[in-house]
Design an enzyme around this catalytic site. Sequence first.
Site, short mmCIF file in Angstrom:
data_model
loop_
_atom_site.label_atom_id
_atom_site.label_comp_id
_atom_site.label_asym_id
_atom_site.label_seq_id
_atom_site.Cartn_x
_atom_site.Cartn_y
_atom_site.Cartn_z
CB SER A 38 3.29 70.47 -16.16
OG SER A 38 3.74 69.91 -17.45
CB SER A 542 20.99 55.88 -57.56
OG SER A 542 20.94 56.40 -58.76
#
Length: 635
Positions: A38, A542
């Site tokens: 920055s 599942s």
Amino acid sequence: MAHKSDLIASDIEGYLKQQEEKSLLRFITCGSVDDGKSTLIGRLLYESKLIFEDQLSALEADSRKMGTQGDKLDFALLVDGLASEREQGITIDVAYRFFSTEKRKFIVADTPGHEQYTRNMATGASTADLAIILIDARKGILTQTRRHSFIVSRLGIANVVLAINKMDLVDYSQQVFSDIEIAYRAFAQELGGIEHITAIPMSALEGDNIVERSANMDWYTGPVLLDHLETVGLRDTAQTKAFRLPVQWVNRPDLDFRGFAGFIPSGAVKPGDRIKVLPSAKESTVKRIVTMDGDLDEAVAGQSVTLTLEDEIDISRGDMICAAGDPAEVANQFETTILWMADEPMYPGRPYLLKIGAATVNATITRPKYRVDVNTLAHEAAHELHLNEVGVCNISLDRTIAFDAYDDNRETGGFILIDKITNATVGMGMIHFALRRSANVHWQALDVDRNTRAAIKGQKPVVLWFTGLSGSGKSTIANIVDRKLTALGAHTMLLDGDNVRHGLNKDLGFTDADRVENIRRVAEVSKLMTDAGLITLVSFISPFRAERRLARELIGEDEYKVIHVDTPLEVAEARDVKGLYKKARAGQIKNFTGIDSPYELPENAAMTIDTTSTSPEESAEAVLKKLVEWGKIPG
């Protein structure tokens, strides 16, 4: 510095024309945390007297008030382009800055250096021509330096500026600079893919070697950063590559006009050129190149246009229009490199959406061939990919697509992966090549179809998908339903979780990745059972919605019925018929559903059974009644 007040109506057009004539360099700043990214960008913006984003927005607004057309407003186009890049579902911070000097204009992607934001960096790098990789002179090369360099090399960014920053904190030592440069060049050589490295010692905070040469480092004779950015050569290969236009929109406002709109990522096209449409492979000739400003004699890479053709061809969004003499490839299975960008791991066999160009298709990833250690570049065995990991994987699609290898064309060889439930972008990848089996395997037409097989049996095929916690009673109920159906003369097959793991899935364990593959295989088998005309009962925990969704899509909405055997965890655990909960609580079983692995409740179950208030026999009878209601068996 150019301010809004300076850009009055009398000279705005001239100013815009001046900007249009400059070349554009897209670059990214990357590196580890606190390396000074920055500060460096701030220094560039301050020192080179640049155009800031708020002034850009004001400039755009002023020009529109004057009636300036959008496609002539270079700045507006840049902003629109950046917005479109953010439409990929990436809700993470990538700050884009636009600035201009006398020689060139720039777009820089500023991304955080934290490891968890590696996905930000990859997003910004995907369109960059050059990467500035910052290194804190005190710390040297870090893991994040290597990770970012690896991504840069794989994304095809050939030019790297090695910005060895904070030289003021090491007394501007030439030895420190030299040691880091030598070590990085050795790593880059092993890495491959980075063609040009320019190492610059600097202090972003003090301004050394950013815009002007530093008096503190008279031993350095190379270019300062801004001079290098203004003069570095751009590989303008897009226009020399073969013509490609992924179709984004089909225009047909009336019967006299049918056009195909899209952005040209590479090549050039003229009226009269012969083209091929993929994946259909139909050919035609370009009749017109239409834009808002009128027809063009030629369109080139970087332009958005609408093509009309001499012949009536069925073309849809996602198709690709190519040069007939040099078309893209077509396949549905590939070897790829994937950067995983989601907190939840990538599980082989789990379905995702793959977006490439304007095409979106269903995709399944196989187990990774290997994962890359970014520190050593070693290839490691892997069952799944986690956040910020890179792996080489095969991908299978549900239909063929047009593509180029990423090394040949970044625009038509790169893709993103999208979670089908959350619609979030979870990965990005590059296609290496099509798998040979993709071209060799063809669907074989059969004389006896599924309807004939079902009619012979006097029933309609269906998959009854029993899901619930271990101990909920799934297998007990499914077994009773199977027995009752057989007594009625129905043709059935029962797939039980434990039984299947003795054969078809005996190579799978109970990790989340193995559970995903377990269900994928069972869904494929169940699909074959419906083709045989059978009533198939599937009794599996599942636990994941994604895999149940996969089964639904594979088998079909009408033939896939989820039956949720809804039993509270405390009830299922109290039963503990197999003693599994006790072992899981004692830490003897890992990844046990309900204990240390989640169970995701079905969202749209066709039927819910509460086993705390209904006996197995009553539950089975309720299932038979549903089968009659659904028209699967006679009443």
